[in-house]
Motif scaffolding. Structure first.
Motif, mmCIF file in Angstrom:
data_model
loop_
_atom_site.group_PDB
_atom_site.id
_atom_site.type_symbol
_atom_site.label_atom_id
_atom_site.label_comp_id
_atom_site.label_asym_id
_atom_site.label_seq_id
_atom_site.Cartn_x
_atom_site.Cartn_y
_atom_site.Cartn_z
ATOM 1 N N LYS A 275 0.592 -1.189 -0.048
ATOM 2 C CA LYS A 275 0.232 0.015 -0.257
ATOM 3 C C LYS A 275 0.524 1.475 -0.452
ATOM 4 O O LYS A 275 1.023 2.178 -1.005
ATOM 5 C CB LYS A 275 -1.049 -0.128 1.099
ATOM 6 C CG LYS A 275 -1.619 1.627 1.502
ATOM 7 C CD LYS A 275 -3.016 1.104 2.322
ATOM 8 C CE LYS A 275 -3.161 2.594 2.857
ATOM 9 N NZ LYS A 275 -4.247 2.320 3.655
ATOM 10 N N ASN A 276 1.417 1.027 0.793
ATOM 11 C CA ASN A 276 3.228 2.279 1.049
ATOM 12 C C ASN A 276 3.255 2.380 -0.160
ATOM 13 O O ASN A 276 4.087 3.793 -0.483
ATOM 14 C CB ASN A 276 4.051 2.272 2.215
ATOM 15 C CG ASN A 276 2.603 2.726 3.707
ATOM 16 O OD1 ASN A 276 1.874 3.310 3.270
ATOM 17 N ND2 ASN A 276 3.684 1.890 4.521
ATOM 18 N N ARG B 28 1.165 4.887 -3.110
ATOM 19 C CA ARG B 28 1.312 5.495 -2.267
ATOM 20 C C ARG B 28 1.823 6.242 -3.021
ATOM 21 O O ARG B 28 2.005 7.685 -3.731
ATOM 22 C CB ARG B 28 1.157 5.661 -0.909
ATOM 23 C CG ARG B 28 0.055 5.628 -0.697
ATOM 24 C CD ARG B 28 -0.129 5.180 1.461
ATOM 25 N NE ARG B 28 -0.297 6.821 1.759
ATOM 26 C CZ ARG B 28 0.091 7.632 3.162
ATOM 27 N NH1 ARG B 28 0.154 5.904 4.180
ATOM 28 N NH2 ARG B 28 0.322 8.558 3.086
ATOM 29 N N GLU C 40 1.909 6.573 -7.155
ATOM 30 C CA GLU C 40 1.270 7.644 -7.161
ATOM 31 C C GLU C 40 1.455 9.128 -7.073
ATOM 32 O O GLU C 40 1.129 10.036 -7.878
ATOM 33 C CB GLU C 40 -0.466 7.601 -6.048
ATOM 34 C CG GLU C 40 -1.573 8.301 -6.578
ATOM 35 C CD GLU C 40 -1.884 8.668 -7.831
ATOM 36 O OE1 GLU C 40 -2.056 9.358 -8.911
ATOM 37 O OE2 GLU C 40 -2.134 7.319 -8.684
ATOM 38 N N ALA C 41 2.226 9.515 -5.587
ATOM 39 C CA ALA C 41 2.599 10.047 -5.109
ATOM 40 C C ALA C 41 3.470 11.566 -6.670
ATOM 41 O O ALA C 41 3.864 12.700 -7.147
ATOM 42 C CB ALA C 41 2.926 11.359 -4.124
ATOM 43 N N GLU D 106 3.964 14.526 -0.800
ATOM 44 C CA GLU D 106 2.781 14.390 -1.552
ATOM 45 C C GLU D 106 2.108 13.181 -1.341
ATOM 46 O O GLU D 106 0.709 12.644 -1.067
ATOM 47 C CB GLU D 106 3.140 14.345 -3.250
ATOM 48 C CG GLU D 106 1.798 13.504 -4.060
ATOM 49 C CD GLU D 106 1.069 15.005 -4.240
ATOM 50 O OE1 GLU D 106 -0.363 14.460 -4.706
ATOM 51 O OE2 GLU D 106 1.546 16.736 -4.035
ATOM 52 N N ALA D 107 2.694 12.349 -0.766
ATOM 53 C CA ALA D 107 2.300 10.627 -0.479
ATOM 54 C C ALA D 107 1.800 10.957 1.279
ATOM 55 O O ALA D 107 1.608 9.960 1.172
ATOM 56 C CB ALA D 107 3.485 9.407 -0.815
#
Length: 203
Positions: free
Chosen positions: A13-14, A17, A20-21, A42-43
Motif C-alpha cells: 500500500k505504501n 502511495r 502515485e505521488a 505528496e504521499a
C-alpha cells in the motif's frame, strides 16, 4: 541465495502511495525538477519512510516508467490480424484516445522521458516497443497486399496515430484554451479522427 521476503499488505500500500505521488510530481515538474521531499509530502510520508521503500528518486522514476511502457503497449497488442483492417485501426485510435483521457499524467511522464533522450527507458524502446511495432507493421503490410488497406507506410501510420491521440494529453492546456469552455476535446477528437482515418485507410 535466499528468496526475498514477500511484501506485506501495508508495504504494498505504501509503495503504491509513493508511486502515485511520484507520478503526480514527475508529470508536473519532470524528473530533474522533482524532489524526494515533494514526493514524500505528496504521499503523506516522511522522507526516511519513503526511502525505506525506494532507495532513490531514480529508482522511483524507473519503476513508474517500466509499468508505463507495458500499459502503453496494450492498445497496440489488441490489434487483431483476423479482424477487419479499417475497424481494427480505428478501434486502436479510439483506445489511444481513451488512454489520453484516462492517463494524462502517464502520457506526460512518457513524453518528458522521450524528449530528454529516454535515458531510463532506451533499452525498452529498442526491444519491447520496436518488436511489437515491427510485428504489427507486418500485419499492416499483409492487409495492404490483400487490397484491404491503403498503401501507407505502416510505421509512419502508427507514429501518426500516437501523435494525433497523445497530443490531447500532452497538450491538454493548449487544446482547452483554443476550444474554450464547455467542449469535450476527446469526444470531438474521436469523431474527427474516425472520419480522418476512415478516408485515409480506404484502399
Amino acid at each position: 541465495m535466499s528468496e526475498p521476503k514477500p511484501r506485506t499488505r501495508i508495504q504494498e500500500k505504501n509503495r503504491a502511495r509513493v508511486l502515485e505521488a511520484a507520478l503526480e510530481v514527475f508529470s508536473k515538474h519532470g524528473f530533474r525538477g522533482a524532489t524526494l521531499d515533494e514526493i514524500a509530502q505528496e504521499a503523506g510520508l516522511s522522507k526516511p519512510n519513503l526511502l525505506y521503500y525506494f532507495a532513490s528518486k531514480d529508482e522511483i522514476h524507473v519503476t513508474l516508467l517500466e509499468g508505463l511502457v507495458d500499459t502503453w503497449l496494450d492498445p497496440l497488442r489488441e490489434l487483431n490480424e483476423d479482424g477487419d483492417p479499417q475497424q481494427e485501426l480505428r478501434a486502436y485510435v479510439r483506445r489511444k484516445l481513451q488512454m489520453s483521457r484516462d492517463f494524462p499524467r502517464e502520457s506526460r511522464l512518457f513524453a518528458q522521458e522521450i524528449v530528454q533522450g529516454a535515458p531510463r527507458m532506451k533499452d525498452g524502446l529498442a526491444t519491447d516497443l520496436k518488436a511489437l511495432v515491427d510485428e504489427k507493421a507486418v500485419v499492416l503490410r499483409r492487409w495492404t497486399a490483400a487490397g484491404k488497406l491503403a498503401d501507407i507506410d505502416p510505421h509512419h501510420l502508427i507514429f501518426s496515430i500516437w501523435s494525433l491521440t497523445q497530443h490531447y494529453a500532452d497538450f491538454d492546456v493548449q487544446v482547452r484554451a483554443v476550444l474554450g469552455e464547455g467542449r469535450d476535446p476527446i469526444a470531438e477528437a474521436e469523431v474527427f479522427l474516425d472520419t480522418l482515418f476512415t478516408r485515409l485507410l480506404a484502399p
